[in-house]
Design a protein around this motif. Sequence first.
Motif, PDB file in Angstrom:
ATOM      1  N   TYR A 160       0.822  -1.209   0.000  1.00 34.30           N
ATOM      2  CA  TYR A 160       0.000   0.000   0.000  1.00 34.30           C
ATOM      3  C   TYR A 160       0.856   1.259   0.000  1.00 34.30           C
ATOM      4  CZ  TYR A 160      -3.609   3.352   1.337  1.00 34.30           C
ATOM      5  OH  TYR A 160      -4.457   4.445   1.373  1.00 34.30           O
ATOM      6  N   ASN A 163       1.830   1.425  -3.861  1.00 42.57           N
ATOM      7  CA  ASN A 163       0.755   1.386  -4.849  1.00 42.57           C
ATOM      8  C   ASN A 163      -0.497   0.762  -4.229  1.00 42.57           C
ATOM      9  OD1 ASN A 163      -1.011   0.768  -7.047  1.00 42.57           O
ATOM     10  ND2 ASN A 163       0.719   0.804  -8.462  1.00 42.57           N
ATOM     11  N   PRO A 164      -1.474   1.584  -3.819  1.00 47.14           N
ATOM     12  CA  PRO A 164      -2.688   1.050  -3.196  1.00 47.14           C
ATOM     13  C   PRO A 164      -3.445   0.057  -4.078  1.00 47.14           C
ATOM     14  CG  PRO A 164      -2.522   3.404  -2.788  1.00 47.14           C
ATOM     15  CD  PRO A 164      -1.448   3.060  -3.791  1.00 47.14           C
ATOM     16  N   ILE A 165      -3.350   0.211  -5.396  1.00 49.34           N
ATOM     17  CA  ILE A 165      -4.051  -0.716  -6.292  1.00 49.34           C
ATOM     18  C   ILE A 165      -3.461  -2.110  -6.164  1.00 49.34           C
ATOM     19  CG2 ILE A 165      -4.614  -1.239  -8.701  1.00 49.34           C
ATOM     20  CD1 ILE A 165      -4.556   1.771  -9.245  1.00 49.34           C
ATOM     21  N   LEU A 168      -4.667  -3.622  -2.927  1.00 52.53           N
ATOM     22  CA  LEU A 168      -6.056  -4.083  -2.978  1.00 52.53           C
ATOM     23  C   LEU A 168      -6.158  -5.411  -3.725  1.00 52.53           C
ATOM     24  CD1 LEU A 168      -9.077  -3.703  -2.501  1.00 52.53           C
ATOM     25  CD2 LEU A 168      -9.150  -2.309  -4.590  1.00 52.53           C
ATOM     26  N   VAL A 195      -7.600   3.460  -2.767  1.00 56.51           N
ATOM     27  CA  VAL A 195      -7.474   3.360  -4.220  1.00 56.51           C
ATOM     28  C   VAL A 195      -8.208   4.514  -4.911  1.00 56.51           C
ATOM     29  CG1 VAL A 195      -8.207   1.995  -6.227  1.00 56.51           C
ATOM     30  CG2 VAL A 195      -7.042   0.893  -4.309  1.00 56.51           C
ATOM     31  N   ARG A 199      -6.289   7.009  -7.372  1.00 47.54           N
ATOM     32  CA  ARG A 199      -6.667   7.157  -8.778  1.00 47.54           C
ATOM     33  C   ARG A 199      -7.054   8.589  -9.113  1.00 47.54           C
ATOM     34  NH1 ARG A 199     -10.253   1.644  -9.905  1.00 47.54           N
ATOM     35  NH2 ARG A 199      -8.496   0.346 -10.602  1.00 47.54           N
TER      36      ARG A 199
END
Length: 213
Positions: A160, A163-165, A168, A195, A199
């Motif tokens: 996280y 890159n939170p994506i 997830l 996310v 984004r």
Amino acid sequence: TTEDLGVSSRPLLLLPPSLPLLLLPHPPSYLPPLHMATSDSKIFCGGLSYQTTDYSLAVHFGNYGQVTEAKIVYDRNTGTSKGYGFVTFALPASATAACQNPNPTIDGKQVNVNLASAKSQPNTPAASNAAPEPAYLDTLRAGGEDISPEVVEAAIQHKYTTNPIDALMFFLERAELFRGLPEFDYYKDNLIAGVRVFRAGGTINPLPAKTTA
């Protein structure tokens, strides 16, 4: 300060992880006590500098109480830090105090700190009535992946920070490990929220501190 930890005011000697702390000329206050710490005494530290060692992690958290173990998680293939680790205190109150600031700075880098999850007990009614694990979890184990909940949580939180994506997606692939536990809703809600922010503008908001019942 180092004086508060019972360490000499001389420059700290950072020993390789393989050397026992008993070799220090002035053993600090985080040598293991004679009693066992409980699961409530353990915290997770994510987003660590790759320069952080077991020793410097213990020195930092020694300000909150007696540390019985500080362990950075290393990649078994490269030998380099994975950027996260665990600290165990002698007392649960010390672990709680250490988490009051969920984003302290260690070795010049802001990190995230949470209480580590207690392992579920296999003999509880909830566990005995639980549905069988999906087959894909056996596939992950067969591939050599450690899917114990605390290790998966550490990986989620570390991913996280960059890159939170990715975090997830990683969570969704292993969500069944947390089904029926508070961690399921915690990660589902907060990772999705993170996310959305990421984004929208590329910002990574720190995950909120986990709360215990």
